[in-house]
Design a protein around this motif. Structure first.
Motif, PDB file in Angstrom:
ATOM      1  N   GLU A   1      21.798 -76.233  19.017  1.00 26.74           N
ATOM      2  CA  GLU A   1      21.178 -77.396  19.647  1.00 26.74           C
ATOM      3  C   GLU A   1      20.175 -77.015  20.724  1.00 26.74           C
ATOM      4  O   GLU A   1      19.178 -77.716  20.934  1.00 26.74           O
ATOM      5  CB  GLU A   1      22.275 -78.295  20.218  1.00 26.74           C
ATOM      6  CG  GLU A   1      23.082 -78.942  19.098  1.00 26.74           C
ATOM      7  CD  GLU A   1      24.451 -79.409  19.535  1.00 26.74           C
ATOM      8  OE1 GLU A   1      24.764 -79.309  20.740  1.00 26.74           O
ATOM      9  OE2 GLU A   1      25.213 -79.877  18.676  1.00 26.74           O
ATOM     10  N   LYS A   2      20.416 -75.905  21.404  1.00 28.07           N
ATOM     11  CA  LYS A   2      19.527 -75.495  22.490  1.00 28.07           C
ATOM     12  C   LYS A   2      18.460 -74.500  22.055  1.00 28.07           C
ATOM     13  O   LYS A   2      17.371 -74.464  22.627  1.00 28.07           O
ATOM     14  CB  LYS A   2      20.346 -74.875  23.632  1.00 28.07           C
ATOM     15  CG  LYS A   2      21.208 -75.862  24.395  1.00 28.07           C
ATOM     16  CD  LYS A   2      20.357 -76.827  25.191  1.00 28.07           C
ATOM     17  CE  LYS A   2      21.208 -77.790  25.994  1.00 28.07           C
ATOM     18  NZ  LYS A   2      20.375 -78.746  26.763  1.00 28.07           N
TER      19      LYS A   2
ATOM     20  N   GLN B   1      11.193 -79.862  27.761  1.00 28.77           N
ATOM     21  CA  GLN B   1      12.582 -79.470  27.551  1.00 28.77           C
ATOM     22  C   GLN B   1      12.683 -78.209  26.702  1.00 28.77           C
ATOM     23  O   GLN B   1      13.519 -77.337  26.952  1.00 28.77           O
ATOM     24  CB  GLN B   1      13.350 -80.623  26.906  1.00 28.77           C
ATOM     25  CG  GLN B   1      13.567 -81.809  27.834  1.00 28.77           C
ATOM     26  CD  GLN B   1      14.497 -82.838  27.237  1.00 28.77           C
ATOM     27  OE1 GLN B   1      15.514 -82.509  26.641  1.00 28.77           O
ATOM     28  NE2 GLN B   1      14.153 -84.101  27.388  1.00 28.77           N
ATOM     29  N   LEU B   2      11.819 -78.092  25.708  1.00 33.05           N
ATOM     30  CA  LEU B   2      11.811 -76.878  24.890  1.00 33.05           C
ATOM     31  C   LEU B   2      11.412 -75.663  25.721  1.00 33.05           C
ATOM     32  O   LEU B   2      11.999 -74.586  25.594  1.00 33.05           O
ATOM     33  CB  LEU B   2      10.850 -77.056  23.711  1.00 33.05           C
ATOM     34  CG  LEU B   2      11.358 -77.940  22.576  1.00 33.05           C
ATOM     35  CD1 LEU B   2      10.218 -78.339  21.664  1.00 33.05           C
ATOM     36  CD2 LEU B   2      12.458 -77.240  21.797  1.00 33.05           C
TER      37      LEU B   2
ATOM     38  N   GLU C   1      22.946 -68.071  29.765  1.00 32.66           N
ATOM     39  CA  GLU C   1      22.530 -69.445  30.007  1.00 32.66           C
ATOM     40  C   GLU C   1      23.342 -70.428  29.156  1.00 32.66           C
ATOM     41  O   GLU C   1      23.749 -71.488  29.641  1.00 32.66           O
ATOM     42  CB  GLU C   1      21.037 -69.604  29.710  1.00 32.66           C
ATOM     43  CG  GLU C   1      20.149 -68.911  30.720  1.00 32.66           C
ATOM     44  CD  GLU C   1      18.976 -69.781  31.103  1.00 32.66           C
ATOM     45  OE1 GLU C   1      18.091 -69.991  30.268  1.00 32.66           O
ATOM     46  OE2 GLU C   1      18.967 -70.258  32.251  1.00 32.66           O
ATOM     47  N   LEU C   2      23.565 -70.086  27.909  1.00 29.21           N
ATOM     48  CA  LEU C   2      24.383 -70.939  27.055  1.00 29.21           C
ATOM     49  C   LEU C   2      25.803 -71.049  27.605  1.00 29.21           C
ATOM     50  O   LEU C   2      26.385 -72.134  27.646  1.00 29.21           O
ATOM     51  CB  LEU C   2      24.420 -70.382  25.633  1.00 29.21           C
ATOM     52  CG  LEU C   2      23.123 -70.446  24.822  1.00 29.21           C
ATOM     53  CD1 LEU C   2      23.299 -69.715  23.494  1.00 29.21           C
ATOM     54  CD2 LEU C   2      22.702 -71.887  24.571  1.00 29.21           C
ATOM     55  N   TRP C   3      26.359 -69.933  28.024  1.00 30.42           N
ATOM     56  CA  TRP C   3      27.720 -69.929  28.526  1.00 30.42           C
ATOM     57  C   TRP C   3      27.841 -70.756  29.815  1.00 30.42           C
ATOM     58  O   TRP C   3      28.811 -71.507  29.988  1.00 30.42           O
ATOM     59  CB  TRP C   3      28.181 -68.499  28.785  1.00 30.42           C
ATOM     60  CG  TRP C   3      29.583 -68.428  29.337  1.00 30.42           C
ATOM     61  CD1 TRP C   3      29.969 -68.030  30.572  1.00 30.42           C
ATOM     62  CD2 TRP C   3      30.784 -68.787  28.637  1.00 30.42           C
ATOM     63  NE1 TRP C   3      31.323 -68.114  30.699  1.00 30.42           N
ATOM     64  CE2 TRP C   3      31.850 -68.578  29.524  1.00 30.42           C
ATOM     65  CE3 TRP C   3      31.045 -69.261  27.355  1.00 30.42           C
ATOM     66  CZ2 TRP C   3      33.177 -68.830  29.177  1.00 30.42           C
ATOM     67  CZ3 TRP C   3      32.363 -69.525  27.007  1.00 30.42           C
ATOM     68  CH2 TRP C   3      33.407 -69.310  27.918  1.00 30.42           C
ATOM     69  N   ARG C   4      26.868 -70.635  30.689  1.00 33.16           N
ATOM     70  CA  ARG C   4      26.905 -71.393  31.934  1.00 33.16           C
ATOM     71  C   ARG C   4      26.821 -72.900  31.684  1.00 33.16           C
ATOM     72  O   ARG C   4      27.360 -73.687  32.463  1.00 33.16           O
ATOM     73  CB  ARG C   4      25.766 -70.953  32.858  1.00 33.16           C
ATOM     74  CG  ARG C   4      25.983 -69.582  33.485  1.00 33.16           C
ATOM     75  CD  ARG C   4      24.804 -69.156  34.327  1.00 33.16           C
ATOM     76  NE  ARG C   4      25.064 -67.882  34.981  1.00 33.16           N
ATOM     77  CZ  ARG C   4      24.161 -67.197  35.684  1.00 33.16           C
ATOM     78  NH1 ARG C   4      22.921 -67.681  35.793  1.00 33.16           N
ATOM     79  NH2 ARG C   4      24.478 -66.060  36.248  1.00 33.16           N
TER      80      ARG C   4
END
Length: 244
Positions: free
Chosen positions: A224-225, A36-37, A149-152
Motif C-alpha cells: 500500500e505504501k 503523498q507519493l 519507515e514501514l515498521w515505524r
C-alpha cells in the motif's frame, strides 16, 4: 491491474489508488496524490544519496530535483500506463537522475514546479543515523531505511489492536523481542512471563502469533505504501533487514 485486496489490512489507502488520482481532472487532487507519493519515498532516497557520499545539502537538492523532474514530466502517469513495479522504478529513475545531476551540478536548483512539494529532510537525517550505524552499502541502507519507515508506521497500529483487546501488558512484554530474540541485557522469558501472570511456554506462543501478524501486516503495508506489485521476495528482503 486490479487493486490488491485490503480486507486483512490495517491501511486501506493504496499507493496505486494515488497513482490513479494523478489523472484526476481536479488539479488539487492530483497535486495531493503526487505529494503523498513523494513523501513515501523521499527519506529512503535521501539515505541512499547520503550513503553515496553526498553532503546533506546536496542530497536534499538531488531528491528535490528528482521529484521536480517527475512532476514536470508527469512520469508517474507513464508508470501507470506501463503497469510497472513502482518501488524498483523509482529507484531506477533516482539513479538516472543522480547521473544527470552530477553532470550539471545542480545548475538549476529546486526550480520549475518543485515549489508544489515541500519535503522535510530533518527526519530523513535522523533516519540516516539509525541506518548508518549498521550499513555500509548505500543501496542496502536505502532498503533498510524503507523497512524502518514501514515498521515505524506499523508498530502503533499493532499496539492499538492489543489495547483494544485489553492486552497492552502482553504487547509491552513482547515488543522488545518482536524483531529479534529476547534482549540479552533484559529479564529472561521466565521472569517476564511471571510478571504478566503466564508461563514461559505461553509467552513464547504469544510471540510467535504476534510475529506472524506483524509479518502479514508488514506485507500489506509494503504493497500500500511502496508498490502494489511488490513481490514476496522483495517484501521478505525488507522484513529480513529488520529481523537480522
Amino acid at each position: 491491474m486490479a487493486e490488491p485486496s485490503t480486507s486483512s489490512s490495517l491501511f486501506p489507502q493504496t499507493r496505486w489508488t494515488l497513482v490513479h488520482l494523478l489523472n484526476s481532472p481536479d488539479s488539487r487532487t492530483a497535486d495531493i496524490a503526487l505529494e503523498q507519493l513523494c513523501r513515501a519515498y523521499h527519506r529512503p532516497l535521501y539515505v541512499y544519496a547520503r550513503g553515496l557520499g553526498l553532503s546533506r545539502p546536496d542530497a536534499e537538492d538531488l531528491v528535490q530535483s528528482l521529484f521536480a523532474r517527475l512532476l514536470a514530466q508527469e512520469s508517474f502517469k507513464t508508470l501507470q500506463q506501463q503497469k510497472g513495479r513502482m518501488r524498483s522504478w523509482i529507484v531506477r529513475v533516482f539513479l538516472n537522475e543522480m547521473s544527470h545531476w552530477k553532470q550539471r551540478q545542480l545548475a538549476q536548483k529546486r526550480g520549475g514546479k518543485n515549489g508544489l512539494i515541500t519535503l522535510d529532510f530533518s527526519e530523513a537525517e535522523r533516519l540516516l543515523t539509525d541506518v548508518a550505524l549498521t550499513q555500509s552499502d548505500p543501496a542496502r541502507a536505502c532498503d533498510l531505511a524503507q523497512a524502518i519507515e514501514l515498521w515505524r508506521e506499523l508498530l502503533p497500529h499493532l499496539r492499538e489492536k492489543y489495547r483494544l483487546r485489553d492486552r497492552q501488558e502482553l504487547f509491552t512484554a513482547l515488543e522488545p523481542a518482536l524483531l529479534g530474540g529476547w534482549p540479552a541485557d533484559g529479564p529472561g522469558q521466565k521472569i517476564i512471563a511471571e510478571q504478566i501472570g503466564t508461563t514461559a511456554l505461553r509467552l513464547k506462543a504469544h510471540l510467535v502469533r504476534l510475529r506472524e501478524q506483524a509479518r502479514l501486516h508488514f506485507s500489506d503495508l509494503a504493497r500500500e505504501k511502496l508498490d502494489p506489485a511488490i513481490s514476496e521476495e522483495e517484501v521478505a528482503h525488507l522484513w529480513g533487514l529488520l529481523t537480522r
